[in-house]
Motif scaffolding. Structure first.
Motif, PDB file in Angstrom:
ATOM      1  N   ALA A   6       0.815  -1.216   0.000  1.00 36.56           N
ATOM      2  CA  ALA A   6       0.000   0.000   0.000  1.00 36.56           C
ATOM      3  C   ALA A   6       0.847   1.265   0.000  1.00 36.56           C
ATOM      4  CB  ALA A   6      -0.935   0.000   1.214  1.00 36.56           C
ATOM      5  N   ASN A   7       2.149   1.140  -0.181  1.00 27.88           N
ATOM      6  CA  ASN A   7       3.030   2.308  -0.229  1.00 27.88           C
ATOM      7  C   ASN A   7       2.536   3.267  -1.311  1.00 27.88           C
ATOM      8  OD1 ASN A   7       5.286   4.074  -0.723  1.00 27.88           O
ATOM      9  ND2 ASN A   7       6.626   2.562   0.224  1.00 27.88           N
ATOM     10  N   PRO A   8       2.213   4.515  -0.947  1.00 29.15           N
ATOM     11  CA  PRO A   8       1.581   5.400  -1.918  1.00 29.15           C
ATOM     12  C   PRO A   8       2.540   6.186  -2.806  1.00 29.15           C
ATOM     13  CG  PRO A   8       1.654   6.476   0.211  1.00 29.15           C
ATOM     14  CD  PRO A   8       2.268   5.106   0.402  1.00 29.15           C
ATOM     15  N   VAL A   9       3.848   6.009  -2.640  1.00 30.70           N
ATOM     16  CA  VAL A   9       4.772   6.877  -3.364  1.00 30.70           C
ATOM     17  C   VAL A   9       5.899   6.127  -4.071  1.00 30.70           C
ATOM     18  CG1 VAL A   9       6.286   7.298  -1.372  1.00 30.70           C
ATOM     19  CG2 VAL A   9       6.082   9.055  -3.153  1.00 30.70           C
ATOM     20  N   ILE A  10       6.178   4.885  -3.711  1.00 32.28           N
ATOM     21  CA  ILE A  10       7.301   4.163  -4.314  1.00 32.28           C
ATOM     22  C   ILE A  10       6.809   3.244  -5.438  1.00 32.28           C
ATOM     23  CG2 ILE A  10       9.254   2.632  -3.908  1.00 32.28           C
ATOM     24  CD1 ILE A  10       9.526   5.450  -2.723  1.00 32.28           C
ATOM     25  N   GLY A  11       6.133   2.155  -5.115  1.00 32.93           N
ATOM     26  CA  GLY A  11       5.539   1.299  -6.149  1.00 32.93           C
ATOM     27  C   GLY A  11       6.544   0.826  -7.180  1.00 32.93           C
ATOM     28  N   THR A  47       5.242  -9.986  -4.120  1.00 33.13           N
ATOM     29  CA  THR A  47       4.153 -10.925  -3.869  1.00 33.13           C
ATOM     30  C   THR A  47       2.827 -10.209  -4.057  1.00 33.13           C
ATOM     31  OG1 THR A  47       5.498 -12.116  -2.267  1.00 33.13           O
ATOM     32  CG2 THR A  47       3.115 -12.444  -2.147  1.00 33.13           C
ATOM     33  N   VAL A  48       1.902 -10.815  -4.786  1.00 32.78           N
ATOM     34  CA  VAL A  48       0.586 -10.211  -5.026  1.00 32.78           C
ATOM     35  C   VAL A  48      -0.443 -10.994  -4.228  1.00 32.78           C
ATOM     36  CG1 VAL A  48      -1.150  -9.652  -6.753  1.00 32.78           C
ATOM     37  CG2 VAL A  48       1.279  -9.382  -7.296  1.00 32.78           C
ATOM     38  N   GLY A  49      -0.721 -10.488  -3.039  1.00 31.63           N
ATOM     39  CA  GLY A  49      -1.691 -11.120  -2.160  1.00 31.63           C
ATOM     40  C   GLY A  49      -1.375 -12.579  -1.918  1.00 31.63           C
ATOM     41  N   GLU A  50      -2.423 -13.402  -1.804  1.00 27.48           N
ATOM     42  CA  GLU A  50      -2.237 -14.845  -1.635  1.00 27.48           C
ATOM     43  C   GLU A  50      -2.351 -15.574  -2.968  1.00 27.48           C
ATOM     44  OE1 GLU A  50      -5.081 -16.162   1.219  1.00 27.48           O
ATOM     45  OE2 GLU A  50      -4.221 -14.999   2.864  1.00 27.48           O
ATOM     46  N   TYR A  55       0.037  -5.199  -7.768  1.00 24.30           N
ATOM     47  CA  TYR A  55      -0.846  -5.648  -6.698  1.00 24.30           C
ATOM     48  C   TYR A  55      -2.310  -5.619  -7.119  1.00 24.30           C
ATOM     49  CZ  TYR A  55       3.462  -4.516  -4.199  1.00 24.30           C
ATOM     50  OH  TYR A  55       4.774  -4.428  -3.801  1.00 24.30           O
ATOM     51  N   ASP A  56      -2.628  -4.855  -8.175  1.00 29.08           N
ATOM     52  CA  ASP A  56      -3.990  -4.855  -8.719  1.00 29.08           C
ATOM     53  C   ASP A  56      -4.451  -6.260  -9.093  1.00 29.08           C
ATOM     54  OD1 ASP A  56      -3.780  -2.130  -8.551  1.00 29.08           O
ATOM     55  OD2 ASP A  56      -3.799  -1.750 -10.707  1.00 29.08           O
ATOM     56  N   LEU A  57      -3.516  -7.109  -9.482  1.00 28.97           N
ATOM     57  CA  LEU A  57      -3.868  -8.430  -9.993  1.00 28.97           C
ATOM     58  C   LEU A  57      -4.371  -9.369  -8.909  1.00 28.97           C
ATOM     59  CD1 LEU A  57      -0.972  -8.986 -12.556  1.00 28.97           C
ATOM     60  CD2 LEU A  57      -3.264  -8.075 -12.966  1.00 28.97           C
ATOM     61  N   ALA A  58      -4.334  -8.936  -7.653  1.00 33.07           N
ATOM     62  CA  ALA A  58      -4.911  -9.752  -6.578  1.00 33.07           C
ATOM     63  C   ALA A  58      -6.401  -9.970  -6.812  1.00 33.07           C
ATOM     64  CB  ALA A  58      -4.685  -9.081  -5.225  1.00 33.07           C
ATOM     65  N   LEU A  96     -15.687  -8.724 -15.733  1.00 34.15           N
ATOM     66  CA  LEU A  96     -15.554 -10.170 -15.558  1.00 34.15           C
ATOM     67  C   LEU A  96     -16.908 -10.873 -15.606  1.00 34.15           C
ATOM     68  CD1 LEU A  96     -12.864 -10.176 -12.704  1.00 34.15           C
ATOM     69  CD2 LEU A  96     -12.517 -10.918 -15.070  1.00 34.15           C
ATOM     70  N   ALA A  97     -17.947 -10.137 -15.233  1.00 33.17           N
ATOM     71  CA  ALA A  97     -19.290 -10.724 -15.196  1.00 33.17           C
ATOM     72  C   ALA A  97     -19.959 -10.786 -16.564  1.00 33.17           C
ATOM     73  CB  ALA A  97     -20.172  -9.935 -14.227  1.00 33.17           C
ATOM     74  N   THR A  98     -19.322 -10.207 -17.607  1.00 33.20           N
ATOM     75  CA  THR A  98     -19.942 -10.227 -18.938  1.00 33.20           C
ATOM     76  C   THR A  98     -19.949 -11.634 -19.544  1.00 33.20           C
ATOM     77  OG1 THR A  98     -17.841  -9.747 -20.049  1.00 33.20           O
ATOM     78  CG2 THR A  98     -19.211  -7.849 -19.392  1.00 33.20           C
ATOM     79  N   GLY A  99     -19.121 -12.510 -19.035  1.00 31.82           N
ATOM     80  CA  GLY A  99     -19.021 -13.845 -19.610  1.00 31.82           C
ATOM     81  C   GLY A  99     -18.069 -13.924 -20.781  1.00 31.82           C
ATOM     82  N   LYS A 100     -17.534 -12.788 -21.216  1.00 29.54           N
ATOM     83  CA  LYS A 100     -16.555 -12.780 -22.307  1.00 29.54           C
ATOM     84  C   LYS A 100     -15.170 -13.089 -21.746  1.00 29.54           C
ATOM     85  CE  LYS A 100     -19.084  -9.136 -24.816  1.00 29.54           C
ATOM     86  NZ  LYS A 100     -19.357  -9.848 -26.078  1.00 29.54           N
ATOM     87  N   PRO A 101     -14.267 -13.617 -22.565  1.00 24.76           N
ATOM     88  CA  PRO A 101     -12.879 -13.772 -22.110  1.00 24.76           C
ATOM     89  C   PRO A 101     -12.301 -12.406 -21.739  1.00 24.76           C
ATOM     90  CG  PRO A 101     -13.257 -14.997 -24.136  1.00 24.76           C
ATOM     91  CD  PRO A 101     -14.471 -14.136 -23.931  1.00 24.76           C
ATOM     92  N   VAL A 102     -11.681 -12.325 -20.573  1.00 25.48           N
ATOM     93  CA  VAL A 102     -11.123 -11.064 -20.090  1.00 25.48           C
ATOM     94  C   VAL A 102      -9.646 -11.251 -19.772  1.00 25.48           C
ATOM     95  CG1 VAL A 102     -11.192  -9.293 -18.286  1.00 25.48           C
ATOM     96  CG2 VAL A 102     -13.332 -10.280 -19.146  1.00 25.48           C
ATOM     97  N   VAL A 103      -8.824 -10.370 -20.346  1.00 30.84           N
ATOM     98  CA  VAL A 103      -7.397 -10.303 -20.029  1.00 30.84           C
ATOM     99  C   VAL A 103      -7.186  -9.060 -19.178  1.00 30.84           C
ATOM    100  CG1 VAL A 103      -5.052 -10.131 -20.943  1.00 30.84           C
ATOM    101  CG2 VAL A 103      -6.820 -11.370 -22.239  1.00 30.84           C
ATOM    102  N   VAL A 104      -6.784  -9.232 -17.935  1.00 29.17           N
ATOM    103  CA  VAL A 104      -6.533  -8.094 -17.054  1.00 29.17           C
ATOM    104  C   VAL A 104      -5.074  -7.685 -17.185  1.00 29.17           C
ATOM    105  CG1 VAL A 104      -6.525  -7.254 -14.674  1.00 29.17           C
ATOM    106  CG2 VAL A 104      -8.339  -8.784 -15.453  1.00 29.17           C
ATOM    107  N   VAL A 105      -4.843  -6.384 -17.410  1.00 34.05           N
ATOM    108  CA  VAL A 105      -3.500  -5.836 -17.569  1.00 34.05           C
ATOM    109  C   VAL A 105      -3.295  -4.734 -16.538  1.00 34.05           C
ATOM    110  CG1 VAL A 105      -1.917  -4.614 -19.097  1.00 34.05           C
ATOM    111  CG2 VAL A 105      -3.458  -6.360 -20.040  1.00 34.05           C
ATOM    112  N   SER A 106      -2.414  -4.977 -15.586  1.00 36.20           N
ATOM    113  CA  SER A 106      -2.093  -3.909 -14.632  1.00 36.20           C
ATOM    114  C   SER A 106      -1.051  -3.002 -15.270  1.00 36.20           C
ATOM    115  CB  SER A 106      -1.573  -4.488 -13.309  1.00 36.20           C
ATOM    116  OG  SER A 106      -0.310  -5.079 -13.469  1.00 36.20           O
TER     117      SER A 106
END
Length: 582
Positions: free
Chosen positions: A186-191, A562-565, A514-517, A499-509
């Protein structure tokens, strides 16, 4: 400047990329093998300091910043005449490369005519290459992208390209690399400015980048000492404090700085952070315990100590820039990054000397150190850039090709259920905040039938509905995400709706991975590390993303955090996430 043999070996190999020799070129700048003998630089520094006025000696300790548009104005000349400010920070000045060279040359000319004629250090933040300041320069992956490659030679190559292009336009000090260990998601300035969460990875890549850039005649500045990676407050907005124990400080956060010191880094930038394990009262920037006791004493650093920007609220709201400037010099800093408050800071230092609060011998100590480093980097002999050389070197095709190659090796595919690469005969809707339009345009250039629907970072319910509607005719959705700390609930709602549209979804951060959690239900997920906390992008990385999406390149990165669990450290090329089906 000290260079360890192991790193030197890596650097000699780093200019060959994918079997192609990459000509990393600079102006006639000094290298580690052509510097003046230390004794002659120390003597020059001593004799020059002796003939400088008190005000001009103080000016060497204060970093100012030009104002206005176009070439440097008379205000810069007046500051040089009155105070002899010896270091300057520039941000987006001059435009194209040749004009930036003319810009820095004018400043050096005025400096040569002022006081003792001491040349200038002219610096800038170039964390993802000179493109961060000069639009036609080469953009490079941010440090987290470099860490994702797991190739030290890629960090060295990035340092060499950055150094060559910076030197070509007359920028001789880069406030980089960031060697903070990003242990707080959650570091707001480094990332993405950090190489990652593992101290050894950060140390190795940071040292390689440092050595390579300094070999091009550009001063590196490892930052933010003694570590900004575990903070939950942005020091631009408030005063962070970290409570970990001394062992954690030494084992995790100091390790990359010590590695940089051992590799020969010639400057370090301080953090406006209270490190309770060393000094529970003062931020590192103002703390003798941190700067003199820890950095100079325990760690053996003999280079330049520069503060972070003193106009940041962590300092300005609590001490004021003038008083803080005096405190920082007393603590052991050499250069105060004052920017727009340079004259106020210089006057505060001047009054402190006149009143006896600050000894002139303390001023002289830092002046000699600064002048020695300027001599070591050849500035007394070669302070000027060449506009023609800047045009030839900056953003040249070999550099751009190398940057895109590093980008391919940085893109991290954390899972794929078989939807990548995107089929050529399917339509694609790119939806999300920040660069959706640009990503879609890059896909179109590669022959994909793609459209874009760009949203805000916090889309309301109506905007979410409109975004979902924009995917109606698409076969596949590419959902972009961008955050610099914790994902806003509104952006989370947009991703869930797609994600709920039922279409194939590719998530790109596009920013921090950490968004990918929240991408467990996606059909594929990629981390790019392409945008920093201010959404400043690296264009070759976006080109590399498009190549990966259409199958023109393989994603070579592995998560440096590490991205979440869901996705452990190291997930990526050759290391699929636990339970992954793709």
């Amino acid at each position: 400047m000290r260079i360890r043999p192991a790193l030197g070996t890596v650097l000699s190999a780093a200019v060959v990329l994918a079997g192609v020799a990459v000509p990393v070129e600079a102006r006639s700048a000094p290298t580690s093998h052509s510097r003046a003998p230390a004794e002659s630089c120390e003597e020059l520094a001593r004799t020059t300091t002796e003939r400088m006025s008190l005000k001009h000696k103080i000016g060497q300790l204060v970093m100012s910043q030009p104002t206005g548009r176009g070439l440097p104005d008379r205000r810069v000349q007046e500051q040089l005449q009155e105070w002899g400010f010896g270091t300057w920070i520039i941000q987006n000045r001059g435009g194209e490369a040749a004009n930036v060279a003319r810009y820095t040359n004018r400043m050096q000319t005025w400096a040569a005519r002022s006081g003792a004629g001491v040349p200038l250090f002219i610096g800038a933040d170039m964390e993802n290459g000179v493109e961060q300041q000069v639009p036609d320069a080469t953009g490079l992956p941010y440090p987290m992208g470099l860490g994702a490659t797991r190739r030290v030679e890629d960090s060295a190559l990035a340092g060499r390209i950055t150094g060559a292009e910076a030197a070509a336009v007359g920028l001789n000090w880069n406030f980089s690399p960031v060697v903070d260990v990003n242990t707080n998601p959650a570091n707001p300035v480094i990332g993405v400015r950090s190489f990652g969460e593992e101290p050894g990875l950060v140390a190795e890549h940071g040292a390689a980048y440092t050595v390579a850039m300094q070999q091009q005649g550009v001063l590196a500045s490892a930052k933010h000492f003694p570590g900004h990676g575990d903070t939950s407050t942005d020091s631009h907005l408030g005063l962070p404090s970290v409570t970990y124990d001394r062992q954690t400080l030494e084992d995790v956060h100091l390790r990359p700085f010590q590695e940089a010191v051992d590799a020969g880094v010639d400057s370090l930038m301080t953090a406006h952070v209270v490190v309770e394990a060393v000094d529970p009262e003062l931020p590192a920037t103002l703390s003798p315990k941190v700067l003199t006791g820890l950095l100079r004493g325990q760690m053996g650093f003999q280079g330049l100590i520069i503060t972070d920007g003193m106009g940041m609220r962590a300092i300005a709201d609590n001490w004021g820039t003038g008083e803080a400037g005096v405190m920082a010099i007393q603590a052991g800093a050499d250069v105060i990054l004052a920017g727009g408050t340079a004259e106020l800071t210089a006057e505060a230092l001047h009054q402190a000397v006149l009143s006896g609060e600050l000894g002139e011998d303390r001023i002289d100590e830092s002046v000699r150190r600064i002048l020695t480093v300027k001599c070591d980097y050849g500035l007394f002999e070669r302070p000027y850039a060449s506009a023609a050389e800047a045009d030839r070197v900056v953003g040249n095709p070999a550099h751009l090709q190398a940057a895109t190659g590093i980008g391919h090796r940085s893109i991290t595919q954390v899972h794929d259920d078989g939807v990548l690469p995107l089929p050529a005969d399917q339509t694609v809707a790119v939806v999300g905040p920040e660069r959706a339009d640009e990503v879609a345009a890059l896909l179109v250039e590669r022959g994909t039938d793609a459209s874009a629907h760009e949203t805000s970072r916090r889309p309301d319910s109506a905007a979410v509905t409109a975004a979902v509607a924009a995917t109606a005719d698409a076969d596949v959705v590419v959902a972009t995400t961008f955050t610099f700390s914790t994902m806003p609930a509104q952006q989370r709602a947009l991703l869930d709706a797609l994600l709920a549209t039922g279409k194939p979804v590719v998530v790109v951060s596009l920013g921090i991975p950490y968004d990918l959690a929240g991408a467990a239900e996606a059909d594929a997920a990629l981390a790019t590390y392409a945008l920093n906390v201010n959404a400043v992008s690296s264009e070759p990385v976006l080109e590399a993303l498009a190549d990966v999406l259409v199958g023109d390149a393989e994603p070579g990165g592995r998560l440096p955090v590490t991205v979440g669990e869901l996705y452990p450290y190291g997930t990526g090329a050759g290391q699929p996430a636990p339970g992954a089906t793709g």
